[in-house]
Design a protein around this motif. Structure first.
Motif, PDB file in Angstrom:
ATOM      1  N   VAL A   1       3.700  -0.326   2.987  1.00  0.00           N
ATOM      2  CA  VAL A   1       4.588  -1.447   2.677  1.00  0.00           C
ATOM      3  C   VAL A   1       5.957  -0.888   2.297  1.00  0.00           C
TER       4      VAL A   1
ATOM      5  N   ASP B   1      12.654  -5.814   3.821  1.00  0.00           N
ATOM      6  CA  ASP B   1      11.245  -5.400   3.708  1.00  0.00           C
ATOM      7  C   ASP B   1      10.433  -6.020   4.839  1.00  0.00           C
TER       8      ASP B   1
ATOM      9  N   PRO C   1      -3.342  -0.950   7.117  1.00  0.00           N
ATOM     10  CA  PRO C   1      -2.000  -1.407   7.432  1.00  0.00           C
ATOM     11  C   PRO C   1      -1.003  -0.274   7.298  1.00  0.00           C
TER      12      PRO C   1
ATOM     13  N   GLN D   1       8.531  -4.050   7.816  1.00  0.00           N
ATOM     14  CA  GLN D   1       7.073  -4.171   7.932  1.00  0.00           C
ATOM     15  C   GLN D   1       6.683  -4.722   9.302  1.00  0.00           C
TER      16      GLN D   1
ATOM     17  N   GLU E   1      -0.025  -6.910   2.187  1.00  0.00           N
ATOM     18  CA  GLU E   1       1.337  -6.420   2.357  1.00  0.00           C
ATOM     19  C   GLU E   1       2.349  -7.491   1.947  1.00  0.00           C
TER      20      GLU E   1
END
Length: 174
Positions: A51, A60, A48, A64, A107
């Motif tokens: 984060v 956030d 991924p 993301q 995440e």
């Protein structure tokens, strides 16, 4: 592989393009699927993405999901080759399944834990499907559009889907 698809890919064609011999390829990748998987792993963006820690759960999430949308766009050419149906029930589909089966869960957990530390939430647990939902939604829409989602679309997903789901599961600060 992009030019001919998985089942029409030959060692001869790959060797010619790479200016090497079939023997060299077979030595390293004894099966066609191994060769294709190595190419996919090399070309596919790492997942991924890191984060983000922007100071609030909402930003956030937006950060993301923006990264997810951009990286999903980079996968479109690979998925088009695999998605033509000729690679079904192969190691290629297993590879993709492995890449996305838990996409977003770690995440989301990290973002929720930080939100708890900032006193934005009471607890940091969501059912796995709920945690993965925003990532799946962004990836699906990105794949359909074949371009990253707009800031408005991302904000709509966060504000109208993700944050209400978190609130529904009793995690928002009262």
């Amino acid at each position: 592989m992009r030019a001919v698809g998985y089942h029409e890919l030959t060692y001869d064609a790959v060797a010619a393009r790479a200016r090497t011999s079939r023997t060299v390829l077979y030595r390293r990748w004894p099966h066609r699927r191994d060769l294709v998987l190595a190419a996919l792993r090399h070309q596919a963006p790492p997942l991924p993405p890191p984060v983000p820690d922007t100071g609030s759960l909402r930003t956030d999430l937006l950060s993301q999901l923006r990264q997810v949308s951009t990286r999903t766009t980079e996968l479109v050419p690979i998925l088009q080759v695999i998605g033509d149906g000729r690679a079904n029930d192969s190691d290629l589909t297993s590879y993709l399944h492995d890449r996305v089966s838990q996409a977003g869960k770690p995440e989301m957990d990290a973002m929720l834990e930080r939100a708890v530390l900032r006193s934005e939430l009471d607890e940091a647990r969501l059912p796995a499907r709920v945690a993965m939902l925003p990532f799946a939604l962004v990836a699906a829409e990105t794949l359909l559009r074949q371009r990253p989602l707009s800031e408005d679309a991302l904000a709509e997903i966060v504000d109208q889907v993700v944050l209400p789901l978190i609130a529904h599961h009793g995690q928002t600060r009262r």
